[in-house]
Design a protein around this motif. Structure first.
Motif, PDB file in Angstrom:
ATOM      1  N   UNK A 381       0.853  -1.194   0.000  1.00 48.46           N
ATOM      2  CA  UNK A 381       0.000   0.000   0.000  1.00 48.46           C
ATOM      3  C   UNK A 381       0.885   1.238   0.000  1.00 48.46           C
ATOM      4  N   UNK A 382       0.646   2.127  -0.950  1.00 46.89           N
ATOM      5  CA  UNK A 382       1.467   3.341  -1.034  1.00 46.89           C
ATOM      6  C   UNK A 382       0.609   4.588  -1.034  1.00 46.89           C
ATOM      7  N   UNK A 383       1.158   5.605  -0.380  1.00 46.76           N
ATOM      8  CA  UNK A 383       0.564   6.932  -0.429  1.00 46.76           C
ATOM      9  C   UNK A 383       1.742   7.884  -0.431  1.00 46.76           C
ATOM     10  N   UNK A 384       1.615   8.982  -1.155  1.00 47.06           N
ATOM     11  CA  UNK A 384       2.741   9.891  -1.284  1.00 47.06           C
ATOM     12  C   UNK A 384       3.258  10.296   0.090  1.00 47.06           C
ATOM     13  N   UNK A 385       4.556  10.325   0.262  1.00 50.36           N
ATOM     14  CA  UNK A 385       5.223  10.799   1.477  1.00 50.36           C
ATOM     15  C   UNK A 385       5.021   9.895   2.697  1.00 50.36           C
ATOM     16  N   UNK A 386       4.472   8.721   2.531  1.00 48.50           N
ATOM     17  CA  UNK A 386       4.369   7.772   3.645  1.00 48.50           C
ATOM     18  C   UNK A 386       5.185   6.532   3.283  1.00 48.50           C
ATOM     19  N   UNK A 387       5.669   5.791   4.311  1.00 48.11           N
ATOM     20  CA  UNK A 387       6.344   4.533   3.978  1.00 48.11           C
ATOM     21  C   UNK A 387       5.370   3.559   3.316  1.00 48.11           C
ATOM     22  N   UNK A 388       5.841   2.795   2.372  1.00 45.97           N
ATOM     23  CA  UNK A 388       4.990   1.774   1.766  1.00 45.97           C
ATOM     24  C   UNK A 388       4.693   0.719   2.825  1.00 45.97           C
ATOM     25  N   UNK A 389       3.439   0.368   2.982  1.00 41.07           N
ATOM     26  CA  UNK A 389       3.094  -0.683   3.934  1.00 41.07           C
ATOM     27  C   UNK A 389       3.010  -2.022   3.209  1.00 41.07           C
ATOM     28  N   UNK A 390       3.791  -2.976   3.684  1.00 38.58           N
ATOM     29  CA  UNK A 390       3.809  -4.303   3.085  1.00 38.58           C
ATOM     30  C   UNK A 390       2.927  -5.208   3.936  1.00 38.58           C
ATOM     31  N   UNK A 391       2.017  -5.902   3.314  1.00 40.72           N
ATOM     32  CA  UNK A 391       1.130  -6.780   4.079  1.00 40.72           C
ATOM     33  C   UNK A 391       1.812  -8.113   4.362  1.00 40.72           C
ATOM     34  N   UNK A 392       1.691  -8.569   5.598  1.00 41.50           N
ATOM     35  CA  UNK A 392       2.388  -9.802   5.971  1.00 41.50           C
ATOM     36  C   UNK A 392       1.440 -10.987   6.142  1.00 41.50           C
ATOM     37  N   UNK A 393       0.139 -10.777   5.999  1.00 43.94           N
ATOM     38  CA  UNK A 393      -0.772 -11.920   6.097  1.00 43.94           C
ATOM     39  C   UNK A 393      -1.057 -12.438   4.685  1.00 43.94           C
ATOM     40  N   UNK A 394      -1.981 -13.375   4.556  1.00 45.25           N
ATOM     41  CA  UNK A 394      -2.338 -13.871   3.228  1.00 45.25           C
ATOM     42  C   UNK A 394      -1.865 -15.290   3.013  1.00 45.25           C
ATOM     43  N   UNK A 395      -2.330 -15.861   1.943  1.00 43.48           N
ATOM     44  CA  UNK A 395      -2.007 -17.234   1.566  1.00 43.48           C
ATOM     45  C   UNK A 395      -2.214 -17.364   0.069  1.00 43.48           C
ATOM     46  N   UNK A 396      -1.457 -18.259  -0.549  1.00 46.58           N
ATOM     47  CA  UNK A 396      -1.625 -18.432  -2.008  1.00 46.58           C
ATOM     48  C   UNK A 396      -3.016 -18.950  -2.349  1.00 46.58           C
ATOM     49  N   UNK A 397      -3.721 -19.522  -1.370  1.00 44.73           N
ATOM     50  CA  UNK A 397      -5.078 -19.992  -1.657  1.00 44.73           C
ATOM     51  C   UNK A 397      -6.002 -18.828  -2.024  1.00 44.73           C
ATOM     52  N   UNK A 398      -5.581 -17.604  -1.672  1.00 42.84           N
ATOM     53  CA  UNK A 398      -6.406 -16.439  -2.036  1.00 42.84           C
ATOM     54  C   UNK A 398      -6.403 -16.178  -3.534  1.00 42.84           C
ATOM     55  N   UNK A 399      -5.475 -16.792  -4.261  1.00 40.07           N
ATOM     56  CA  UNK A 399      -5.478 -16.646  -5.714  1.00 40.07           C
ATOM     57  C   UNK A 399      -6.670 -17.433  -6.262  1.00 40.07           C
ATOM     58  N   UNK A 400      -7.855 -16.889  -6.084  1.00 39.88           N
ATOM     59  CA  UNK A 400      -9.110 -17.529  -6.494  1.00 39.88           C
ATOM     60  C   UNK A 400     -10.088 -16.438  -6.877  1.00 39.88           C
ATOM     61  N   UNK A 401     -10.927 -16.703  -7.857  1.00 38.94           N
ATOM     62  CA  UNK A 401     -11.850 -15.690  -8.372  1.00 38.94           C
ATOM     63  C   UNK A 401     -12.737 -15.120  -7.271  1.00 38.94           C
ATOM     64  N   UNK A 402     -12.859 -13.798  -7.260  1.00 36.75           N
ATOM     65  CA  UNK A 402     -13.810 -13.146  -6.365  1.00 36.75           C
ATOM     66  C   UNK A 402     -13.242 -12.688  -5.032  1.00 36.75           C
ATOM     67  N   UNK A 403     -12.030 -13.154  -4.670  1.00 35.98           N
ATOM     68  CA  UNK A 403     -11.485 -12.741  -3.374  1.00 35.98           C
ATOM     69  C   UNK A 403     -11.171 -11.241  -3.363  1.00 35.98           C
ATOM     70  N   UNK A 404     -10.828 -10.708  -4.528  1.00 34.69           N
ATOM     71  CA  UNK A 404     -10.552  -9.266  -4.609  1.00 34.69           C
ATOM     72  C   UNK A 404     -11.818  -8.444  -4.360  1.00 34.69           C
ATOM     73  N   UNK A 405     -12.962  -8.957  -4.796  1.00 36.77           N
ATOM     74  CA  UNK A 405     -14.228  -8.250  -4.548  1.00 36.77           C
ATOM     75  C   UNK A 405     -14.501  -8.169  -3.050  1.00 36.77           C
ATOM     76  N   UNK A 406     -14.180  -9.253  -2.349  1.00 40.13           N
ATOM     77  CA  UNK A 406     -14.360  -9.265  -0.895  1.00 40.13           C
ATOM     78  C   UNK A 406     -13.454  -8.213  -0.254  1.00 40.13           C
TER      79      UNK A 406
END
Ligand SMILES: NC(=O)C1=CN([C@@H]2O[C@H](COP(=O)(O)OP(=O)(O)OC[C@H]3O[C@@H](n4cnc5c(N)ncnc54)[C@H](O)[C@@H]3O)[C@@H](O)[C@H]2O)[C@@H](O)CC1
Ligand SMILES: Nc1ncnc2c1ncn2[C@@H]1O[C@H](COP(=O)(O)OP(=O)(O)O)[C@@H](O)[C@H]1O
Ligand SMILES: [K+]
Length: 466
Positions: A381-406
């Motif tokens: 996640x990036x916003x001008x003048x802020x450190x980029x926030x890297x997400x540390x949770x998640x799983x490859x199982x999320x590579x599935x249709x519709x999870x982005x909508x959620x």
């Protein structure tokens, strides 16, 4: 720093490194440890750790790769009973310590480093990388050419960005931080990661005076005749993400689906592509499954003409990629592209974005003047003048249709509850990733399962404790 005797930091690094190696070996005495030693201080760390393991009875052999070798480190190893060996020892090792290069590396591994990295990867022994797996760029996670695939990376003083961002993160294995006493001397980071406690602190919670309106009303403009499910999933994410109320606005087919799935949502059937008469909301989610026709374009313009924060995803991103003028507005905008969508927005190449996610997410935030959540194997996640926030949770199982909508529903609900785009995006990604892990639990998931697991993810960050 000047007060520390020379070599103190390296001794602390080596002590921490040797402890992790000993843990991994279980019993040190009689085990075979091979050190891959480059020409810099990364090799020095490996040699001093080897010395400690040799003193505890391990057979320790150093494969020296560079034109020179850390002299004092090598002497210490030899005095402790270690030896210099040729590369054939790698295949027989119980443990391999990768001290080829660390933060001093530049560019792809050269020979013989690259070949040694490949041989270590092919060997049966577990690999412990010193500071960063050799071949991974410590500042970005880029991998150009061969890279060591570590079981554990023991990193010195501070987490390196390259250990958190793919493709580097994918080869770092478990990351162990060794505190070498640098604390006060470290510069402000340009990359950060939220912990469960941070998310717990940031999450809005209802109080005694709360009612559904004051908790935050989210508008969802999503779904079309083709993709009705996207609307259902985004509304589901929003309800589970804590919106006091969700107002859905759309065409007949998705509206019917949303009504059938979520009696909790207030559904407005739109005859015209305008949200003028939908009622007050504190934020909008725009785009999942919306389509890219004229009607969708006009609806997007109407949502973006409002004076509340708007999260734009999926088809909404295609619409603004074709008409960037839509992004010119006073109220905040959060966009949530995957690499392909960002490629269209930046007129860049998708593979380049995958290879250098940090560079591109920063560029997008600066060029477009919005907050950017770039999805994928590592979400950033990036916003001008802020450190980029890297997400540390998640799983490859999320590579599935519709999870982005959620995800857009969850992050949108946080926006409606008053979080900034930056916090809503990073907390949303954290909870979504955690919900994904809980829902998958080692097996495939469906996007609706992720929405259903969001409350459990919120409970988990609440009980994580300080
Ligand atoms: N800076 C500090 O305060 C501390 C650093 N420490 C260690 O020191 C490391 C950094 O040491 P250095 O600055 O000596 O650098 P490195 O040891 O990381 O690498 C530099 C050496 O590798 C060679 N090299 C660079 N790129 C290469 C490539 N692509 N292929 C092959 N060879 C390449 C260079 O010629 C140079 O000799 C850290 O990663 C860490 O392990 C620790 O000892 C603790 C304290
Ligand atoms: N390899 C992966 N590892 C972890 N998470 C992933 C991976 N691939 C995708 N994701 C996550 O899954 C979600 C997919 O979203 P998106 O690409 O919008 O798919 P859809 O449009 O089908 O919903 C995002 O949250 C993304 O970060
Ligand atoms: K290394």
């Amino acid at each position: 720093m000047a007060r520390l005797p020379e070599g103190t930091l390296m001794q602390r690094a080596a002590t921490g490194l040797a402890a992790v190696c000993a843990d991994l070996l279980g019993r040190v005495y009689g085990r075979r440890v091979v050190l891959l030693v480059g020409s810099g201080d990364n090799g020095g760390d490996a040699l001093y750790a080897g010395e400690r393991l040799a003193r505890r009875g391990a057979w320790v052999g150093a494969v020296t790769a560079g034109a020179r070798t850390h002299e004092a480190g090598l002497r210490a190893l030899l005095e402790a009973g270690g030896r210099v060996v040729d590369r054939s020892a790698i295949a027989e090792a119980d443990l391999i310590i990768d001290g080829l290069v660390g933060i001093g590396a530049s560019g792809a591994l050269r020979e013989p480093y690259a070949g040694l990295a490949e041989e270590a990867n092919a060997a049966r022994g577990a690999i412990v990388a010193v500071d960063v797996p050799s071949g991974v760029d410590a500042s970005s996670g880029r991998v150009a050419g061969a890279a060591v695939r570590a079981r554990v990376t023991v990193t010195m003083g501070a987490y390196k960005t390259g250990l958190l961002v793919d493709p580097g993160a994918a080869v770092a294995g478990e990351v162990e931080l060794v505190d070498i006493g640098l604390g006060a001397y470290l510069p402000d980071p340009d990359v950060a990661a939220l912990t469960a406690n941070d998310v717990d602190d940031l999450l809005p919670r209802p109080g005694k005076e709360s009612d559904k309106y004051r908790r935050g009303v989210l508008g969802v403009a999503a779904g079309g005749d083709v993709f009705t499910g996207a609307a259902v999933l985004a509304v589901g994410g929003a309800l589970r993400g804590g919106a006091g109320m969700v107002r859905y606005a759309g065409r007949r087919a998705p509206a019917d689906q949303v009504r059938a799935h979520w009696p909790e949502a207030v559904v407005t059937l739109l005859d015209e592509p305008s949200v003028e008469h939908v009622g007050r909301v504190q934020a909008w989610v725009l785009g999942p499954g919306l389509g890219v026709d004229r009607w969708a374009h006009e609806l997007a313009a109407s949502v973006l003409a409002s004076n509340v924060p708007v999260l734009i995803d999926a088809d909404g991103l295609t619409l603004v990629a074709e008409d960037r003028g839509l992004l010119r507005r006073e109220a905040p905008v959060l966009i949530t592209p995957h690499a392909g969508e960002l490629a269209r927005l930046l007129r860049a190449d998708r593979d380049d974005i995958e290879a250098a996610r940090l560079d591109h997410v920063r560029r997008a935030a600066a060029e477009l003047g919005v907050t950017v959540l770039l999805k994928g194997s590592t979400t950033v996640v990036a916003e001008d003048a802020r450190p980029v926030r890297v997400n540390t949770t998640g799983t490859s199982w999320l590579a599935a249709g519709g999870t982005g909508d959620v995800l857009s529903g969850v992050a949108g609900a946080l926006l409606a509850q008053g979080l900034s785009c930056y916090d809503a995006a990073s907390c949303g990604a954290f909870l979504h990733g955690l919900a994904g892990r809980l829902a998958a639990d080692g097996a495939p998931l469906a996007a609706a399962d992720v929405a259903a697991a969001v409350p459990a993810a919120i409970r988990a960050v609440t009980s994580a404790g300080p």
